[in-house]
Design an enzyme around this catalytic site. Structure first.
Site, short mmCIF file in Angstrom:
data_model
loop_
_atom_site.label_atom_id
_atom_site.label_comp_id
_atom_site.label_asym_id
_atom_site.label_seq_id
_atom_site.Cartn_x
_atom_site.Cartn_y
_atom_site.Cartn_z
N HIS A 113 -8.95 1.42 -9.06
CA HIS A 113 -9.68 2.49 -9.94
C HIS A 113 -9.73 3.75 -9.02
CE1 HIS A 113 -11.43 -0.01 -12.70
NE2 HIS A 113 -11.79 -0.94 -11.89
N ALA A 163 -10.18 -15.45 11.00
CA ALA A 163 -10.87 -15.62 9.62
C ALA A 163 -11.97 -14.69 9.22
CB ALA A 163 -11.50 -17.26 9.46
N LYS A 169 -6.36 -1.32 8.58
CA LYS A 169 -5.36 -0.28 9.29
C LYS A 169 -4.34 -1.30 9.96
CE LYS A 169 -7.93 0.14 13.54
NZ LYS A 169 -8.66 1.12 14.71
N ARG A 183 -10.82 -5.57 14.39
CA ARG A 183 -10.33 -4.71 15.70
C ARG A 183 -9.78 -5.69 16.44
NH1 ARG A 183 -15.24 -6.32 14.90
NH2 ARG A 183 -16.54 -7.66 16.68
#
Length: 191
Positions: A113, A163, A169, A183
């Site tokens: 959306h 997991a 990123k 991270r």
């Protein structure tokens, strides 16, 4: 789990009727495939799909799902394994060779959306202003179960995603990442 010939046959017809290009595959259960007119689905050799609870009972069971929009291109390389995986491709999702995708992983190249509240009030503007960005997953990657890969992400060769991670990123090659959002955990030693 014994591979049922009827699963293979039903999966063959689902892929064929959606215009997919495919080679040898194994399918436990039948995936849900929806390729829009103009969309492209290409599956490499030896794709393994777990689409039923008995083939990978890790919880939150569902069949694998591949949705390709009219301008989308979903490409899966050779020797890839997926379990109860959902992929929604409106632009491009490319998965390399020798990739293992854990149970209930989702990979999206779209926001679904518009991010503008006024656009979402109008279906035409909502669809027109929805952002998409390609996802690239390199070779020899392992994605742990229940992880989410979002639009615009590149995951480098030989990397591992822990997991339940949320990947927002790029992840360099040869690294382990985990968490929500994912991270850096550590570098992988080269073999």
């Amino acid at each position: 789990t014994v591979l049922a010939p009827i699963d293979w046959l039903r999966t063959f017809f689902v892929l064929y009727l959606n215009g997919a290009k495919f080679n040898a595959f194994k399918s436990y259960g039948v995936p849900k495939i929806n390729v829009s007119l103009g969309g492209k689905l290409t599956l490499g050799k030896n794709l393994r799909m777990n689409n039923r609870e008995s083939s990978n009972p890790i919880g939150r069971f569902k069949a694998c799902s591949m949705v390709v929009g009219k301008k989308g291109e979903l490409i899966i390389g050779n020797d890839v394994g997926i379990s109860s995986t959902a992929m929604v491709c409106y632009e491009r999702i490319e998965i390399g060779n020798n990739v293992n995708v854990g149970g209930n992983v989702v990979i999206y190249d779209t926001d679904f959306h518009s991010l503008a509240p006024s656009d979402r009030m109008n279906p035409t503007l909502d669809k027109k202003n929805t952002k998409t960005k390609a996802v690239f997953i390199g070779n020899d990657v392992f994605i742990g179960g229940h992880s989410t890969i979002l639009k615009g992400v590149t995951i480098g060769d030989n990397s591992i995603i822990g997991a339940c991670s949320m990947v927002v990123k790029d992840i360099p090659p040869n690294e382990i990442w985990a968490g929500h959002p994912a991270r850096f955990i550590k570098k992988l030693e080269k073999n």
